[in-house]
Write an enzyme that holds these catalytic residues in place. Structure first.
Site, short mmCIF file in Angstrom:
data_model
loop_
_atom_site.label_atom_id
_atom_site.label_comp_id
_atom_site.label_asym_id
_atom_site.label_seq_id
_atom_site.Cartn_x
_atom_site.Cartn_y
_atom_site.Cartn_z
CD GLU A 1 -32.79 37.20 24.91
OE1 GLU A 1 -33.90 37.53 24.44
OE2 GLU A 1 -32.41 36.02 25.01
CB CYS B 272 -35.79 30.86 22.83
SG CYS B 272 -34.90 29.74 21.72
CG HIS C 84 -32.81 34.64 21.71
ND1 HIS C 84 -32.83 34.16 23.00
CD2 HIS C 84 -32.72 33.56 20.90
CE1 HIS C 84 -32.75 32.84 22.98
NE2 HIS C 84 -32.68 32.44 21.71
#
Lengths: 196, 251
Positions: free
Chosen positions: A180, A76, A178
């Site tokens: 994650e 990001c 993202h």
């Protein structure tokens, strides 16, 4: 050992949790020596580009980050800081990737809302980072600025305009989304990074 | 194109989920982490955990639970229930929540939206609005619909957006719990009125209802509880049906 670069841009927990889930060892650090000697380096980030850039400068991390030779992944804002510059706060960035970060434009008629938040497709994927990921797979985005397409684009996405949703130059990688928070696809991408 | 999101909502009381369906293979349906992980596996795009505890111990248990959720779930999740100060929001952010939802506290103290959004970003703030038709006016209610305020829906939603909310989670109290469908015209009108995403909540009884609110209702996401908890459908089956109807969902 993966060094997660801590430059005070807020929450590192979700990245740590994700590495924990895939069984990767990590250390949170802002020490250039530790970063230099890590097997891999992860540059996360949330917040505003120019102030995030300033935080890297204050900590004396710009030089070490641009000269790393091990695999580096920016996520990001972390990736945006690896570009030439960003419209957000008119930031001059690290200049690793040969592209600029520009604002996404909302368009009510087409239902384009900014920030670009939610699940969108990554297309034209080409990199070991995406091994085992289908072209057109969905990943999770939260951002208002995005890097333009360039020779280093390894995935593109469309939100109003087409932009680089992932970049790679030699050992440097970046994702606008993202991993994650991107479910199984995100876990695969992080796992791939750990195999580089 | 951003996919329409399907968001299961889990009610948590004293650290345990209530109203959970007993999925095959799930050892403990009351375990919020296990249930959330099962929803994620089925294809949920996000999760909402709502703390309905009434005690201080319950609140503390919830924070510890949020840490466990963050460690174990690989999709974004929102937490809500009883958040009334910047400190509450900070505590849940530190625990690993991706977003918080605020409702009654924002009506009581609208500046709370600005405070949380300016500190942690708009993407972190979901403004939950409960509305009710009172003599033809769509008014805001608080405390689960028990208190009716004089605030109008459209003005309040716009104010929330201007103060920095990143999303609106709208429940029509006239439809909530009826399982008779959403007020789609209302959702479409609000969507036209705002620039931020709208999550439709309350009223889904069938796949068709959800398809309707995501298409004609122009909602960006649908939040549902009972349709999943009672085992009527799974997230996966629902998304398959939506996909067949030509709605862009993440498969």
């Amino acid at each position: 050992m993966t060094a997660i670069v801590d430059y005070d841009t807020g929450n590192l927990r979700s990245v740590c949790n994700a590495l924990g889930r895939i069984g990767a060892e990590y250390i949170i650090t802002s020490d250039p020596k530790v970063i230099r000697s890590a097997r891999r380096v992860l540059l996360p980030g949330v917040g505003e580009a120019s102030s995030a850039m300033e935080k890297l400068r204050v900590r004396g991390l710009c030089e070490v980050l641009t000269t790393l030779t091990q695999p580096v992944l920016g996520i990001c804002i972390g990736m945006q800081l690896m570009c030439r510059g960003s419209e957000e706060g008119d930031a001059r960035c690290l200049g690793i990737f040969d592209t600029d970060v520009r604002r996404l434009m909302p368009c009510k008629e087409e239902g384009i809302k900014v920030p670009h938040m939610g699940w969108n497709r990554v297309e034209e994927i080409s990199s070991p980072l995406f091994k085992g990921v289908d072209n057109g797979a969905f990943v999770y985005f939260v951002h208002s600025f995005a890097p333009d397409l360039c020779n280093e684009t390894i995935a593109s996405s469309q939100h109003g305009r087409k932009f680089s949703s992932a970049l790679q130059k030699r050992n440097f990688y970046g994702t606008q989304f993202h991993p994650e928070k991107s479910g199984i696809v995100g876990d695969i991408i992080l796992h791939n990074f750990m195999e580089l | 194109m951003v996919a329409k999101r399907i968001i299961p909502c889990l009610d948590v009381k004293e650290g345990r989920t209530v109203k959970g369906v007993n999925f095959v293979g799930l050892r403990d349906v009351g375990d919020a982490v296990e249930l959330g992980r099962e929803y994620a596996r089925q294809g949920a795009d996000e999760l909402v955990y709502l703390d309905i505890s009434a005690t201080v111990e319950g609140r503390n248990t919830f924070t510890a639970l949020v840490e466990r959720i963050a460690q174990n779930i690989n999709i974004p999740f929102t937490v809500g229930g009883g958040i009334s100060t910047l400190d509450d929001a900070a505590r849940l952010l530190d625990a690993g929540a991706d977003k918080i939802s605020i409702n009654s506290a924002a009506v009581r103290n609208p500046a709370l939206i600005d405070k949380i959004a300016s500190k942690y970003g708009s993407q972190f703030v979901v403004l939950a609005i409960d509305t009710k038709n009172v003599d033809g006016r769509m008014l805001i209610t608080t405390h689960g619909g028990r208190q009716i305020t004089q605030r109008e829906l459209f003005a309040w939603a716009r104010e929330g957006e201007e103060r920095g909310a990143g999303e609106i989670l709208l429940t029509s109290m006239d439809h909530d719990g009826t399982r008779a469908g959403y007020p789609c015209e209302l959702f479409a009108a609000l969507s036209k009125h705002l620039s931020i995403p709208i999550i439709a909540s309350g009223g889904a009884g069938s796949v068709n209802d959800i398809a309707e609110v995501l298409s004609t209702g122009k909602a960006d996401a649908a939040l549902a509880a009972s349709i999943f908890h009672f085992g009527d459908t799974t997230v996966g089956k629902l998304k398959n049906e939506l996909y067949k109807k030509g709605i862009e969902v993440r498969m």
